[in-house]
Design a protein around this motif. Structure first.
Motif, PDB file in Angstrom:
ATOM      1  N   TYR A 143       9.477   4.792   0.626  1.00 58.12           N
ATOM      2  CA  TYR A 143      10.491   4.221   0.136  1.00 58.12           C
ATOM      3  C   TYR A 143      10.381   3.923  -1.449  1.00 58.12           C
ATOM      4  N   TRP A 171       2.738   7.617  -1.968  1.00 54.16           N
ATOM      5  CA  TRP A 171       3.585   6.672  -2.635  1.00 54.16           C
ATOM      6  C   TRP A 171       3.653   7.055  -4.136  1.00 54.16           C
ATOM      7  N   ASP A 191       6.833  -5.007  -6.967  1.00 52.14           N
ATOM      8  CA  ASP A 191       7.146  -5.655  -5.687  1.00 52.14           C
ATOM      9  C   ASP A 191       6.589  -4.841  -4.461  1.00 52.14           C
ATOM     10  N   TYR A 192       6.281  -3.656  -4.945  1.00 50.93           N
ATOM     11  CA  TYR A 192       5.606  -2.798  -3.759  1.00 50.93           C
ATOM     12  C   TYR A 192       3.923  -2.727  -3.774  1.00 50.93           C
ATOM     13  N   ASN A 245       1.819  -2.924  -0.667  1.00 50.53           N
ATOM     14  CA  ASN A 245       1.821  -2.044   0.458  1.00 50.53           C
ATOM     15  C   ASN A 245       1.300  -0.707  -0.127  1.00 50.53           C
TER      16      ASN A 245
END
Length: 379
Positions: free
Chosen positions: A346, A159, A145-146, A149
């Motif tokens: 996140y 990240w 999903d990430y 990014n």
């Protein structure tokens, strides 16, 4: 080292986990896996990675001399460096968690780690990351999903540092993993990944077969993850498929000391990040092949965590080469926003959202969900 080496009952019970089978899950062709973009060492020296990343400032290097890649000789390094001090970081430096290289890891520790990973694979999903079918696949789904990014931009390293640490904490809290964490020094296996006992010993990750006559990866039928079905990917799809690998040792050869040393000569974070991401990072993924070469869903292969421990270690060493790098970040994210120490990172609620400043220093000791962010590598 903070963690006990006693083999707990909870860790031992993981050895009784059911073995999955391929069933109707297909063996995907090589073309099904979207590959990581890479540049050779010579192209990196010519600045191709910087062109891909859109970096326009002049490239500054420390010089032509090789840079020794290891941890500082003394824990006083952080005191000598111009870093912000606090009671948290002081306590962390006095008693950090240690990540041991695979060759330094005992057989008992290796088995405990593998069994803890299998434990997550046999736990139900949280329900927060559909269509994940296990707690382990929660992690695969959040990566998928990430992905846009946190790849191909300067947020990549920070990240993934938090992603790896979060995975470690879930292994501990949900699967009873109580050992020191492991990392893999890929420079010692560059060009011969498949010969490492990580893959030749049937108690560990399973073999590293070459690609078949058609250039396709092969389903893994041995090791502790034999018969594993991946339900996330390939790419941004959700199609069940077997855990497959197809090693290309010409690619794994790029995970070498010369490439790491060249990246280490770059003086800005953004320049270093692009060198590492498109260099040894991308080649390690593509070299293992199959599921690991899937830029979206590569965490479906448990070798992912070993590879990213190498990437995080490499970044930490680069930071240690100049104390001014420890609390310094630049570059932009996927949306073109400048990265700062207050940029948020996140993790989908698996662990709290954090600021870059909370995790950029592995010896910062910042409490995250009641657990200090505090570790270093053996060398």
């Amino acid at each position: 080292m903070r963690f006990s080496l006693v083999f707990t009952a909870s860790a031992a019970s993981a050895s009784l986990l059911r073995r999955q089978t391929f069933g109707d899950a297909p063996q995907m062709p090589d073309s099904a896996f979207p590959k990581f973009e890479t540049v050779t060492l010579e192209d990196a020296k010519a600045g191709l990675d910087r062109l891909i990343q859109g970096l326009v400032q002049p490239l500054n290097l420390t010089g032509d001399a090789p840079v020794e890649s290891k941890e500082p000789e003394t824990s006083n390094f952080r005191v000598m460096a111009a870093t912000a001090q606090s009671a948290q970081s002081d306590a962390c430096r006095a008693n950090p968690n240690i990540r041991f290289e695979w060759r330094e890891y005992s057989d008992s520790d290796r088995l405990a780690f593998v069994r803890a990973v299998k434990c997550l694979m046999n736990k139900p999903p949280s329900g927060n990351f559909p269509p994940a079918r296990s707690r382990y696949e929660d992690f695969v789904r959040i990566h998928q999903d990430y992905m846009p990014n946190v790849h191909n931009n300067a947020k990549f390293l920070i990240w993934h540092r938090y992603y790896l640490w979060t995975f470690e904490q879930v292994l501990r809290s949900e699967c009873g993993f109580d050992r020191a964490m492991v990392w893999w020094d890929e420079t010692k296996d560059a060009g011969r990944f498949g010969q490492s006992d990580m893959f030749t010993n049937p108690a560990y990750f399973g073999s590293m077969p070459a690609r078949d006559a058609n250039g396709n990866p092969t389903c893994i039928n041995d090791g502790e993850f034999a018969g594993l079905i991946a339900n996330i990917g390939p790419g941004n799809s959700q199609t069940s498929h077997c855990l497959a690998r197809g090693v290309n040792e010409a690619d794994t050869a790029q995970c070498n000391t010369d490439f790491i040393n060249y990246c280490n000569q770059r003086t800005s974070y953004a320049d270093y990040e692009s060198c590492l991401e498109y260099g040894p990072h991308g080649y390690g993924h593509n070299g293992i092949g199959g599921v690991m070469a899937d830029v979206w869903a590569s965490p479906s292969d448990p070798v992912f965590w070993m590879h990213h421990s190498f990437i995080d270690h490499s970044w930490r060493i680069w930071q240690n080469l100049d104390g001014n790098r420890i609390l310094n970040i630049d570059g932009v994210d996927a949306a073109g926003n400048a990265l700062t120490l207050d940029t948020m990172v996140y993790m989908g609620g698996i662990r709290p959202d954090v600021r870059v400043r909370d995790i950029i220093d592995t010896l910062g000791g910042v409490s995250i969900g009641g657990v200090p962010f505090c570790y270093r590598y053996t060398y």
